[in-house]
Design an enzyme around this catalytic site. Sequence first.
Site, PDB file in Angstrom:
ATOM      1  N   SER A  60       0.829  -1.203   0.000  1.00  0.00           N
ATOM      2  CA  SER A  60       0.000   0.000   0.000  1.00  0.00           C
ATOM      3  C   SER A  60       0.865   1.256   0.000  1.00  0.00           C
ATOM      4  CB  SER A  60      -0.910   0.008   1.232  1.00  0.00           C
ATOM      5  OG  SER A  60      -1.547   1.266   1.383  1.00  0.00           O
ATOM      6  N   TYR A  76      -0.706  -0.819  10.385  1.00  0.00           N
ATOM      7  CA  TYR A  76      -0.813  -1.222   8.982  1.00  0.00           C
ATOM      8  C   TYR A  76       0.287  -0.567   8.141  1.00  0.00           C
ATOM      9  CZ  TYR A  76      -2.841  -1.929   4.345  1.00  0.00           C
ATOM     10  OH  TYR A  76      -3.041  -2.267   3.026  1.00  0.00           O
TER      11      TYR A  76
END
Length: 228
Positions: free
Chosen positions: A202, A215
Site C-alpha cells: 500500500s 498497517y
Amino acid sequence: MLKEEPAGEEIPNLFQAIYSAMIHWSRLLVGGIALPLVFPWLVYNLYRSHFKNKIFRNRSLEDKVVLITGASSGLGEALAHAFHKAGTKVILAARRKDALEKVKNDLITKYPSKNTPVVLTLDLHDLKRIPQKAREALDMYGHIDILVNNGGISYRGEIADTDLEVDLRVMVTNYFGPVALTKAILPSMLERNSGCIIAISSVQGKIAIPFRSAYSASNMQHKHFLIP
C-alpha cells in the site's frame, strides 16, 4: 476580592470545544474511511485502463504457474481473473476455502480454459506451517513461475488504544508471512534460474495517515524487503 468573569467569555470556549471535536472527527473520517476506499478505486481504474489490456495481449504468460495469496477477495481476486484469462495456471491461496472455491468457480465459468485453477488454504499468520504449504504449492505443478505476495490484513485504531497483540498480528501477517513464503519458494526459482516475485504494498507504506500506524509499518517493511 473575587472578580466576577463576564458570561460572554464562555461562548468562545464553547466554540473552541466544538471546533476541536469537528477537527477530530474530520481526521477520523478522512484518515480512517476515505483514503482506504479511494486507493483501491484508483488501483482498479489503473488496472482497467492499462494493465488489463496489456496482460491479455501478452501470450508469454500462457501456461505459467502463478501463486496468488489473498486471492479470495479484493485485488487478489482481480489478479486471479487477469492471470487466468491470460492462460496461466493459477493457484488461489487464502485462509477461507469456501471463498476460494467461489473464486475458482467464477474463473471457470467466465473464462473457459485448458488450465483449471486450484485452491490452497494458507494462513500467513501461521509461520510454522508456511514451508509445508509452499511444498504443497510446488508439488501441484512442479514449480512456481510467479509468486504474488498480495495477502494481508488491515487495521484502524489509535496507538494508545491498540493492544500490542494487534500490532504483532498485523506485522506477522503482512510482513513475516510473505517473507516466510518467499524464502520457501525462492530456492526452487534459483535452482531453475527462472521466476518472478511480486510484492503488493500500500501507498501507506510510504505515507502514514491517522489511525493506521500498525498497517503502515507492516507495509513499509514488506516493501523494503524485496528492494535491494
